[in-house]
Design an enzyme around this catalytic site. Structure first.
Site, mmCIF file in Angstrom:
data_model
loop_
_atom_site.group_PDB
_atom_site.id
_atom_site.type_symbol
_atom_site.label_atom_id
_atom_site.label_comp_id
_atom_site.label_asym_id
_atom_site.label_seq_id
_atom_site.Cartn_x
_atom_site.Cartn_y
_atom_site.Cartn_z
ATOM 1 N N GLY A 167 7.571 73.760 34.159
ATOM 2 C CA GLY A 167 8.426 74.088 34.668
ATOM 3 C C GLY A 167 10.110 74.369 34.264
ATOM 4 O O GLY A 167 10.877 75.813 34.936
ATOM 5 N N ASP A 168 10.554 74.126 33.605
ATOM 6 C CA ASP A 168 12.010 73.878 32.755
ATOM 7 C C ASP A 168 11.646 75.127 32.018
ATOM 8 O O ASP A 168 12.507 75.872 31.839
ATOM 9 C CB ASP A 168 12.178 72.430 31.679
ATOM 10 C CG ASP A 168 12.422 71.543 31.993
ATOM 11 O OD1 ASP A 168 13.243 71.591 33.111
ATOM 12 O OD2 ASP A 168 11.794 70.792 32.133
ATOM 13 N N LEU A 169 10.377 75.643 30.953
ATOM 14 C CA LEU A 169 10.780 76.595 30.152
ATOM 15 C C LEU A 169 10.627 77.768 31.392
ATOM 16 O O LEU A 169 11.354 79.132 30.234
ATOM 17 C CB LEU A 169 8.929 76.030 29.471
ATOM 18 C CG LEU A 169 8.753 75.212 29.001
ATOM 19 C CD1 LEU A 169 7.717 75.075 27.753
ATOM 20 C CD2 LEU A 169 10.243 75.310 27.807
#
Length: 405
Positions: A167-169
């Protein structure tokens, strides 16, 4: 020099999504000024173990090619310094909750009034609008809220997160794409733009054919483990000595695959000739294939699948991937010399250009390593002014930095 050489980015973000975004842009040649809180810096500096020379392996993985400027933005003088820096930058990036930048006096509309060409990008968990706008967004939470966990894992097991901070990446990747699009537009119009990136939006966009199945049938797809909803056999099989992936993704590959496993009866069976029928009859077909694969070791099948041209793949550990000749021979693993952590290795951006002209990478910075350098160069501050602000906790200057008189 990379294609983004000459682009200066003021990065107010921390942890993963924003830093990953700015690192991708730095890998392409952009100058990135990383603004950090003076006492502890980016939150991820404390994520560990492991640590190397006092530096978190987590932080070291997403902050190469940046300069650290430690400023207390909660102090009026610190916020003023950031505003002055923004006036001399092309891009400003943050991942605070909605309203935080306005409370700091760093509203993108006001900053663009002073710098009409400024491109600002805000990353949030759930977006700047909507009922969930103020909810904190962390990778695990977003993986669940986006539907990704519900379709990941064993059909008879619990919902499962993806093994990396996807999700972050992914959000960092979309943010870098939005910023580059805005830079391209600015080259034509001369005007900046605000880019609004939501982690939930980014992850939901990955549903693609899973959402398509729901929109078409009205039924929500269920966890399938390592199988595929619309292709069979396309999954993980156990050989006599371990696991491998096999992807029979077309009717042509099905015929070739039947030759690999030496089952001409399957190749001639009209019920399995078409992809749609292999999916429909998956419960009958896959156990037959699995029984055959289990009789021989992985190397046997890999050699035969490779020779036949049928898609296959070993299942490697992180260690095996980091040491794989295919990656190292392409320069995907780089070494950088860090002042305290020694040799730092990163897997770098996969973007490649034909001249290889920007393959030199700088190690992640120490906290405040470049504070005096940055405010001296861009704001014309004397060392006396810098030291006075440092004494009051507005700035932090690391002893290893290059100083200005």
């Amino acid at each position: 020099m990379g294609p983004l050489s000459g682009v200066r980015i003021l990065d107010l973000s921390r942890v993963v999504s924003g830093p990953f975004c700015s690192m991708l842009l730095a890998d392409l040649g952009a100058e990135v000024i990383k603004i950090e809180e003076p006492e502890h810096g980016d939150d991820s500096r404390a994520f560990g173990p492991p640590f190397s020379g006092g530096e978190s392996a987590y932080f070291l993985s997403v902050n190469r090619n940046k300069r650290s400027c430690a400023v207390n933005m909660k102090a009026p003088e610190g916020a003023g310094i950031v505003r002055r820096l923004a006036a001399q930058c092309d891009v400003m990036l943050d991942n605070f909750r909605p309203g935080a930048m306005e409370r700091l006096g760093l509203d993108h509309r006001e900053l663009r009034a002073a710098n009409p060409g400024l491109i600002s990008c805000s990353i949030t968990g759930f977006g700047r609008t909507g009922a969930d706008a103020q909810r904190p967004g962390y990778d695990l939470i977003i993986q669940g809220e986006s539907g990704i966990m519900d379709i990941t894992g064993d059909p008879n097991g619990p919902p499962t997160k993806v093994g990396t901070s996807i999700g972050d990446l992914l959000t960092g990747q979309f943010a870098s794409q939005g910023i580059m699009a805005a830079l391209l537009e600015r080259a034509r119009t001369g005007k900046g733009r605000h880019v609004d990136i939501s982690m939930l939006d980014c992850m939901a966009s990955l549903l693609t054919f899973n959402a398509g199945i729901y929109f078409t049938t009205g039924k929500s797809p269920q966890r399938r483990g390592n199988t595929h909803a619309t292709i069979a056999p396309y999954e993980t099989f156990r050989a006599s000595d371990g696991w491998l992936n096999i992807g029979v993704a077309s009717d042509k590959f099905w015929q070739l695959f039947c030759g690999v496993i030496e089952r001409p009866v399957l190749a001639a069976e009209p019920r399995f000739a078409k992809a749609v029928d292999r999916v429909r009859l998956r419960e009958e077909l896959v156990p037959v294939v699995a029984e055959v694969i289990a009789t021989k070791p992985r190397r046997h099948w890999i050699d035969r699948l490779s020779k036949a041209g049928v898609p296959y793949g070993d299942i490697r550990s992180v260690q095996e991937v980091c040491e794989a000749e295919q990656l190292t021979s392409r320069g995907m693993v780089v070494e950088m010399q860090h002042p305290t952590a020694g040799t730092v290795r990163n897997i770098v951006s996969p973007v490649r250009f034909d001249d290889g002209s920007f393959d030199d990478h700088q190690p992640p910075p120490l906290l405040g390593q470049h504070t005096a350098e940055i405010v001296g160069e861009l704001l014309g501050m004397s060392r006396t002014e810098i030291d006075a602000l440092a004494d009051r906790g507005v700035l932090r200057c690391n002893d290893l930095e290059v100083t200005h008189g």
